[in-house]
Scaffold this active site. Sequence first.
Site, mmCIF file in Angstrom:
data_model
loop_
_atom_site.group_PDB
_atom_site.id
_atom_site.type_symbol
_atom_site.label_atom_id
_atom_site.label_comp_id
_atom_site.label_asym_id
_atom_site.label_seq_id
_atom_site.Cartn_x
_atom_site.Cartn_y
_atom_site.Cartn_z
ATOM 1 N N GLU A 1 -5.066 -30.187 25.978
ATOM 2 C CA GLU A 1 -3.704 -30.305 25.429
ATOM 3 C C GLU A 1 -3.161 -31.734 25.440
ATOM 4 O O GLU A 1 -2.078 -31.995 24.912
ATOM 5 C CB GLU A 1 -2.758 -29.389 26.220
ATOM 6 C CG GLU A 1 -3.070 -27.918 26.003
ATOM 7 C CD GLU A 1 -2.223 -26.982 26.849
ATOM 8 O OE1 GLU A 1 -1.955 -27.340 28.019
ATOM 9 O OE2 GLU A 1 -1.831 -25.912 26.357
ATOM 10 N N LYS B 1 -7.718 -33.204 29.427
ATOM 11 C CA LYS B 1 -7.103 -32.382 30.466
ATOM 12 C C LYS B 1 -8.078 -31.341 31.009
ATOM 13 O O LYS B 1 -8.160 -31.101 32.198
ATOM 14 C CB LYS B 1 -5.887 -31.673 29.877
ATOM 15 C CG LYS B 1 -5.153 -30.778 30.851
ATOM 16 C CD LYS B 1 -3.974 -30.104 30.200
ATOM 17 C CE LYS B 1 -3.244 -29.205 31.180
ATOM 18 N NZ LYS B 1 -2.213 -28.403 30.538
ATOM 19 N N GLN B 2 -8.796 -30.679 30.105
ATOM 20 C CA GLN B 2 -9.625 -29.553 30.528
ATOM 21 C C GLN B 2 -10.820 -29.398 29.603
ATOM 22 O O GLN B 2 -10.851 -29.996 28.520
ATOM 23 C CB GLN B 2 -8.787 -28.277 30.543
ATOM 24 C CG GLN B 2 -8.265 -27.853 29.186
ATOM 25 C CD GLN B 2 -7.068 -26.921 29.283
ATOM 26 O OE1 GLN B 2 -5.922 -27.370 29.351
ATOM 27 N NE2 GLN B 2 -7.322 -25.630 29.284
ATOM 28 N N TRP C 1 -4.249 -17.449 25.795
ATOM 29 C CA TRP C 1 -5.676 -17.219 25.533
ATOM 30 C C TRP C 1 -6.447 -16.963 26.818
ATOM 31 O O TRP C 1 -7.575 -16.520 26.816
ATOM 32 C CB TRP C 1 -6.290 -18.394 24.760
ATOM 33 C CG TRP C 1 -6.391 -19.700 25.555
ATOM 34 C CD1 TRP C 1 -5.405 -20.278 26.297
ATOM 35 C CD2 TRP C 1 -7.537 -20.555 25.699
ATOM 36 N NE1 TRP C 1 -5.844 -21.452 26.878
ATOM 37 C CE2 TRP C 1 -7.156 -21.646 26.522
ATOM 38 C CE3 TRP C 1 -8.827 -20.521 25.204
ATOM 39 C CZ2 TRP C 1 -8.028 -22.677 26.859
ATOM 40 C CZ3 TRP C 1 -9.704 -21.568 25.543
ATOM 41 C CH2 TRP C 1 -9.295 -22.618 26.366
ATOM 42 N N ASP C 2 -5.795 -17.233 27.949
ATOM 43 C CA ASP C 2 -6.391 -17.005 29.265
ATOM 44 C C ASP C 2 -6.992 -15.599 29.355
ATOM 45 O O ASP C 2 -8.045 -15.399 29.963
ATOM 46 C CB ASP C 2 -5.328 -17.140 30.378
ATOM 47 C CG ASP C 2 -4.616 -18.484 30.370
ATOM 48 O OD1 ASP C 2 -4.427 -19.051 29.279
ATOM 49 O OD2 ASP C 2 -4.227 -18.950 31.452
HETATM 50 O O1 IFM Z 1 -3.551 -21.458 28.614
HETATM 51 C C1 IFM Z 1 -3.380 -22.473 29.550
HETATM 52 C C2 IFM Z 1 -3.629 -23.795 28.868
HETATM 53 O O2 IFM Z 1 -4.945 -23.860 28.378
HETATM 54 C C3 IFM Z 1 -3.386 -24.926 29.824
HETATM 55 N N1 IFM Z 1 -2.027 -24.876 30.324
HETATM 56 C C4 IFM Z 1 -1.721 -23.616 31.013
HETATM 57 C C5 IFM Z 1 -1.984 -22.430 30.117
HETATM 58 C C6 IFM Z 1 -1.735 -21.117 30.879
HETATM 59 O O3 IFM Z 1 -2.654 -20.953 31.900
#
Ligand code: IFM
Length: 738
Positions: free
Chosen positions: A468, A579-580, A326-327
């Site tokens: 995640e 995590k994010q 999705w990046d």
């Molecule tokens: O898409 C990301 C994910 O959100 C977090 N882990 C790494 C992936 C690739 O950059």
Amino acid sequence: MKNWIIKEEWFNNQEITANENRFLCGNGYLGIRGALEEFQKEKLPAVNLSGIYDRVGDGWREPLNAPNPLYTRMKVDGEYYFLPEKEPVSHTQELDFKHGLVRRHTTFHTKRGSVTVESEHFASMADCHLIGMRYIVMADFHADLEIQTGIDGDVWDIHGPHYDDVRFEQKDKRILVDAITHEKKEHVCVAEQYRTQAPHEHKTKEEERRSLHRICVVTDINKPVVIEKMAAVYTTNDCENPQSASEELVAESMELGYEKQRKRHIDCWEKLWSTSKVEIEGDEEAEKELNYSLYHLLSIAPYHAESQSIPARGLSGQTYKGAVFWDTEMFMLDFFINTQPKVARTLLKYRIDTLAGAEQKAKSYGYSGAFYAWESQEGGYDACSDYNVTDVFTNRPMRTYFKDKQIHISGAVVYGLIHYVNSTGDTSILYEGGAKTILSCAMFYDSRMIERVHSGVYELCDVIGPDEYHERVNNNSYTNRLAGFVLTEAVRILSQSREDEKLAEALGEADCEYWEKRFKEDTEKLVQKKPGTNGVIEQFDGYFQLEDTTVDTVRSRLLNEKEYWGGAYGVASDTQIIKQADVVTQLVMFPEDFSRKVAWDNWNYYEPRTEHGSSLSACMYGILACNCENPDAAYPFFRKSAAADLKGGGKEWAGNVYIGGTHPAAAGGAYMTAIKGFAGITMEDGQIKAHPHLPDGWEKMRFSIFYQGERYEICVTANGTEIKSMGHYKISGHCGDF
Ligand code: IFM
């Protein structure tokens, strides 16, 4: 911008792999890690290819590294001189990121005097199959010099070896290699040829999977020996006969010569920058970091293709299986829509053309519609393993659910498509499969929802959001909001199709009336989380009941620094540590939903609870802080994203597996923070508007944006904004042609 050079002024054994990412060059077809010419596979050099993959046994399927045509080493008076074996007297490596030129300059002391090696190479922006290199040696004595240069077919692989057979052919000053892959017997062909004015003796050298010219010269004192090399790479992905294609291209390009090829390459870069650079007056460091990030995005954009996307680690190697996440849609697309709309179209066409793969994936889980691959390779094949993490205690693979449960990926595809159409006005993409993709993603969410018997509401259960660390949760706010968006857009397209025959045709056999009604009901009933009394939106059902602690406390509970924080018994799983950016990402993507106060309340709640364990995290906090009129709070997050590849420092190894590489999503995120955040660019009622929030010290920002068929030059200061139309453009053309 004055300074477009990044430079390392010393040689540091510990920085070899980080520098290979820092000094990467590429042209979207291939990426060349910034390795020194003498490096063999243990040092991780790579000519990483886009869109071609291989799998060996049970290993992960990953993209190919081509045989390396830059491989070169030298002997002086019969003795090898190269790094890191021989200590240099001086060493510099630099990248001119305005022109995609990588250079090194190394001096060694030998028994009879000093010898200096200077080199330059580039991945041609003018012809994506072409690589150019100049290698110069100069001694301050009559050195007995032997330069060995050719093709190294013994390439670095993470889950290889991918070539069952590597066949070399030597034709005088030219070497050809035909490497045949394991899984599909693809041919990867590389040809190289050199030229030198220096009188020399030409010999050859064959080693295991390596073929080299030996160029033997007795040097004149302080007179350089200059070797110019061109190399070409083709695969069976590109044409029927990659062998002759690579040989022909090398022969042609040698005729033109290194200097002229270099000039063609530089001209293309100048064109790219003419619509891409972002000037920041008052903050040279930030300006450099941001444009260096943009250099990386420009180096990996698939100009050569009509339908191709960008892997999460760009073209810096095989990390993350060279897969598309999705990046691309959520972090990189903005930059390309604004500066290279043809590339944006190509990225989205990849999703449209992999719809069948997404529909197959949905079906395999018992759902309808399109469930896009979490880690997408060619044809939409999901390369994500069911066991994506290794347990550091048992060394056993751990069951992870990224592939099965990150259903927000289909929403990202639709979000990207709609954003592209709204910004460019290019509705043709909807007729070419875009509309069908939107419909299919809506059908997926429709089939993925469950109805609560008692309340009648619809829910998306058992999912993973952007964070995640918390697996298999119910009603992740971000996911539900995005699914709602997809359903609304599908309703809009279905209703438009009543008036637009072409659109109706593009939707195929679908019963539009039925789906329109159904999706409308879905949007009304799907749970959408609201802020609580403190203004905070709960990330998923039950999140507030989890232990409320700090990132440091959770970190202190690790028994092993490489331990995974998420999953079944991860240290973060039962806590509110994420995590994010998750809810924060939602608020960035849908700023119209809630007041600035709510956005700021959420920023303040979630930021201290975010580990920022992904390079995708910081930019979302940066953008949201700007939207909340707090540019100073945004600034460190912006700098972190912009410097992700320049400063490095990210994780490079997970156990024995290399997970390093470049971070194009962080680069795209830095761009978004600058343009959406600090410059405050929005599109309102068909017009570009700016609501600037410039950080302290920023006097002026200047950049260019394509919008609705026109190119605009924009100048933002604290006192006002100038938006000047530069005329119409067509979404076509290569390397900045518009
Ligand atoms: O898409 C990301 C994910 O959100 C977090 N882990 C790494 C992936 C690739 O950059």
